[in-house]
Design a protein around this motif. Structure first.
Motif, mmCIF file in Angstrom:
data_model
loop_
_atom_site.group_PDB
_atom_site.id
_atom_site.type_symbol
_atom_site.label_atom_id
_atom_site.label_comp_id
_atom_site.label_asym_id
_atom_site.label_seq_id
_atom_site.Cartn_x
_atom_site.Cartn_y
_atom_site.Cartn_z
ATOM 1 N N ASP A 106 -21.234 73.981 6.454
ATOM 2 C CA ASP A 106 -22.268 73.215 5.775
ATOM 3 C C ASP A 106 -23.487 72.965 6.660
ATOM 4 O OD1 ASP A 106 -20.761 72.944 3.420
ATOM 5 O OD2 ASP A 106 -19.646 71.268 4.273
ATOM 6 N N ASP A 107 -23.455 73.425 7.911
ATOM 7 C CA ASP A 107 -24.612 73.279 8.790
ATOM 8 C C ASP A 107 -25.786 74.074 8.225
ATOM 9 O OD1 ASP A 107 -23.068 71.777 10.459
ATOM 10 O OD2 ASP A 107 -22.679 73.385 11.896
ATOM 11 N N ILE A 108 -26.991 73.594 8.506
ATOM 12 C CA ILE A 108 -28.184 74.329 8.099
ATOM 13 C C ILE A 108 -29.085 74.539 9.308
ATOM 14 C CG2 ILE A 108 -28.121 73.517 5.715
ATOM 15 C CD1 ILE A 108 -30.363 71.548 6.460
ATOM 16 N N ILE A 109 -29.948 75.530 9.203
ATOM 17 C CA ILE A 109 -30.919 75.833 10.249
ATOM 18 C C ILE A 109 -32.310 75.679 9.642
ATOM 19 C CG2 ILE A 109 -31.842 77.630 11.769
ATOM 20 C CD1 ILE A 109 -28.987 78.817 11.802
ATOM 21 N N ILE A 110 -33.134 74.896 10.310
ATOM 22 C CA ILE A 110 -34.519 74.718 9.875
ATOM 23 C C ILE A 110 -35.401 75.518 10.830
ATOM 24 C CG2 ILE A 110 -36.386 73.073 9.510
ATOM 25 C CD1 ILE A 110 -34.322 70.967 8.877
ATOM 26 N N ALA A 111 -36.242 76.372 10.253
ATOM 27 C CA ALA A 111 -37.047 77.283 11.068
ATOM 28 C C ALA A 111 -38.523 77.163 10.722
ATOM 29 C CB ALA A 111 -36.589 78.724 10.862
ATOM 30 N N GLN A 112 -39.353 77.244 11.757
ATOM 31 C CA GLN A 112 -40.794 77.389 11.604
ATOM 32 C C GLN A 112 -41.152 78.796 12.054
ATOM 33 O OE1 GLN A 112 -42.458 74.125 13.906
ATOM 34 N NE2 GLN A 112 -42.746 72.932 12.039
ATOM 35 N N ILE A 113 -41.899 79.504 11.214
ATOM 36 C CA ILE A 113 -42.136 80.930 11.435
ATOM 37 C C ILE A 113 -43.630 81.200 11.327
ATOM 38 C CG2 ILE A 113 -41.613 83.255 10.602
ATOM 39 C CD1 ILE A 113 -39.019 81.898 9.364
ATOM 40 N N GLN A 114 -44.224 81.658 12.426
ATOM 41 C CA GLN A 114 -45.673 81.861 12.489
ATOM 42 C C GLN A 114 -45.988 83.335 12.704
ATOM 43 O OE1 GLN A 114 -47.596 79.473 15.448
ATOM 44 N NE2 GLN A 114 -49.643 79.995 14.791
ATOM 45 N N ASP A 115 -46.941 83.842 11.944
ATOM 46 C CA ASP A 115 -47.361 85.237 12.041
ATOM 47 C C ASP A 115 -48.157 85.426 13.338
ATOM 48 O OD1 ASP A 115 -48.381 87.793 11.788
ATOM 49 O OD2 ASP A 115 -49.012 87.558 9.717
ATOM 50 N N ILE A 116 -47.666 86.290 14.246
ATOM 51 C CA ILE A 116 -48.359 86.563 15.512
ATOM 52 C C ILE A 116 -48.701 88.042 15.626
ATOM 53 C CG2 ILE A 116 -47.325 84.613 16.732
ATOM 54 C CD1 ILE A 116 -45.362 86.630 18.012
ATOM 55 N N THR A 117 -48.801 88.716 14.475
ATOM 56 C CA THR A 117 -49.045 90.164 14.481
ATOM 57 C C THR A 117 -50.340 90.505 15.206
ATOM 58 O OG1 THR A 117 -47.872 90.338 12.366
ATOM 59 C CG2 THR A 117 -49.240 92.206 13.030
ATOM 60 N N ARG A 118 -51.406 89.754 14.943
ATOM 61 C CA ARG A 118 -52.688 90.046 15.596
ATOM 62 C C ARG A 118 -52.565 89.930 17.108
ATOM 63 N NH1 ARG A 118 -57.436 87.116 11.972
ATOM 64 N NH2 ARG A 118 -57.150 88.368 10.069
ATOM 65 N N ARG A 119 -51.874 88.874 17.558
ATOM 66 C CA ARG A 119 -51.715 88.702 18.998
ATOM 67 C C ARG A 119 -50.919 89.839 19.613
ATOM 68 N NH1 ARG A 119 -47.535 84.641 20.956
ATOM 69 N NH2 ARG A 119 -46.451 86.547 21.559
ATOM 70 N N LYS A 120 -49.822 90.243 18.947
ATOM 71 C CA LYS A 120 -49.000 91.331 19.471
ATOM 72 C C LYS A 120 -49.777 92.645 19.478
ATOM 73 C CE LYS A 120 -45.237 91.057 20.496
ATOM 74 N NZ LYS A 120 -44.582 90.704 21.772
ATOM 75 N N ASN A 121 -50.572 92.877 18.433
ATOM 76 C CA ASN A 121 -51.390 94.097 18.398
ATOM 77 C C ASN A 121 -52.413 94.087 19.523
ATOM 78 O OD1 ASN A 121 -50.012 95.060 16.185
ATOM 79 N ND2 ASN A 121 -51.532 94.394 14.700
#
Length: 432
Positions: free
Chosen positions: A237-252
């Protein structure tokens, strides 16, 4: 009344008075028969004062009117339970749960028992929970970055609009998937490890960079921050809360900078830094033959002096194109400065084979060039040296190829001519 019966009544009275809940008995005429000490806390009346009073006089007209339907229900023999908010004798607001239990004797309702419990802490906890849920949902809804709730198996339970825009999936579509379904195949193993570490308690939060495959097939890089929220029902019953940010420009941008660090800006070939890195890697035993070709243009300085660096640069780009088309797909070409080029041949099996590569490259690069910046043709030759190693330490390959290139230049100096054809007249260039 016997002494034993009196003692029992005394014990019962003490028990009732120590119970924090309000307990009373009301007859069919709505007059009190028994009340415990809690009536003093709720209504400011001692039990002996309450006894014999009408329920309306104890509750007050407003509260009596609110409770009348439940009182009538109890007098009909129906069990009643309801929530009520009231202000006690001290002016404190109490959230209560009231229960009316009919007392049926020989099929007739003789009265009813009242049991009232203060549930204010529970209500406060529920309100705090509801406020927290509302705050979390509002935060998710308005967050500029992706936010998601994931269960222990990795399935998406809740996602915000930013997450949908990042992945190209709707919220309903994501809830039919797990994070593995949209994770780049090369990143699934690391993602699974991170989830296992969270669930096992090895880590309380995860910060990582990974790739998602959008619904349209594009790859996006994301910065993911995830925490585990434990449930009382067990790990499932555990849950994971995630924040997800697009870093495609930085990686490119990082990839572009990395390419620039090892790429010749003019020709697009590898630069000297790239070559030295490759040779450093070759210094490790590989058990296979490796060859180097060192190429230098004959008379290139004359081209620059006569026609300018714009023409010279265009000629270098054209030479790089011929080199690339001549070598194998797995071989590497680098411009290490000026008009000097080095090619690493990975497929060479012998020095004799390297000689064949040398002759082929010399023939391919030397010859006539039609350049867009010049309304004439330029004919140029190249000196090429080669070296080969059958395995082990390859660090001397560059120096040997360089020496052989200068030997080739000396051997062919009398024949090497840089020629420019102009109609009319023809202008011949040499490398003096």
């Amino acid at each position: 009344m016997s002494a034993s019966r009196a003692d029992d009544n005394g014990v019962l009275r003490r028990v009732l008075d120590t119970v924090p809940a309000l307990i009373g008995y009301w007859d069919a005429g709505l007059r009190n028969v028994m009340a415990n000490h809690a009536y003093a806390d709720y209504f400011g009346l001692r039990p002996d004062e309450v006894r014999g009073m009408h329920v309306r006089d104890v509750l007050g007209p407003a509260l009596f009117s609110s409770n009348r339907e439940y009182i009538d229900g109890a007098l009909r023999g129906e069990h009643q339970q309801f929530d009520r908010t009231l202000t006690d004798a001290a002016g404190q607001i109490r959230h209560t749960q009231a229960t009316y239990i009919p007392d049926v004797v020989d099929g007739v309702v003789a009265g009813f028992v009242v049991h009232v419990v203060d549930v204010s802490p529970r209500i406060a906890a529920e309100r705090a929970r509801d406020d927290a849920v509302t705050l979390f949902e509002t935060s998710m809804l308005n967050a500029a970055i992706g936010q998601a709730v994931i269960d222990a198996s990795g399935r998406w339970l809740q996602v915000n609009q930013a997450m949908c825009e990042l992945t190209g999936y709707s919220a309903d579509e994501l809830r039919q998937l797990s994070f593995r379904d949209i994770t780049h195949p090369d990143d699934v193993a690391a993602a699974d490890l991170h989830v296992a570490q969270l669930l096992d308690g090895e880590r309380t939060q995860i910060e990582s960079e990974k790739r998602y495959i959008r619904k349209d097939g594009q790859t996006v890089w994301v910065q993911r921050n995830a925490v585990i929220v434990r449930a009382s029902g067990g790990h499932s019953d555990d849950i994971i809360i995630a924040q997800i940010q697009d870093i495609t420009r930085r990686k490119n941008a990082e990839a572009a900078l990395a390419r620039q660090a090892v790429t010749d800006a003019l020709t697009g070939l590898g630069n000297r830094h790239s070559l030295m890195a490759q040779i450093g890697a070759l210094a490790h035993p590989r058990g296979a033959g490796i060859g180097l070709l060192f190429l230098d243009l004959d008379g290139f300085k004359t081209v620059n002096d006569t026609y300018g660096h714009v023409v010279g640069d265009e000629l270098l780009v054209a030479v790089a194109g011929r080199i690339t088309r001549t070598i194998g797909d797995l071989d590497i070409a680098c411009r290490i400065g000026g008009d000097e080029f080095v090619v690493i041949i990975f497929s060479a099996a012998s020095q004799e084979e390297m000689e064949n590569h040398r002759v082929e490259l010399k023939r391919a690069v030397g010859g006539t060039y039609d350049l867009a910046s010049l309304s004439a043709t330029i004919t140029i030759a190249a000196s090429v040296g080669s070296s080969w190693s059958g395995g082990g330490d390859h660090r001397d390959l560059l120096a040997v190829a360089d020496q052989h290139m200068y030997r080739d230049k000396v051997d062919t100096r009398r024949q090497a001519v840089v020629a420019q054809t102009i109609t009319p007249p023809n202008l011949e260039l040499d490398d003096r």
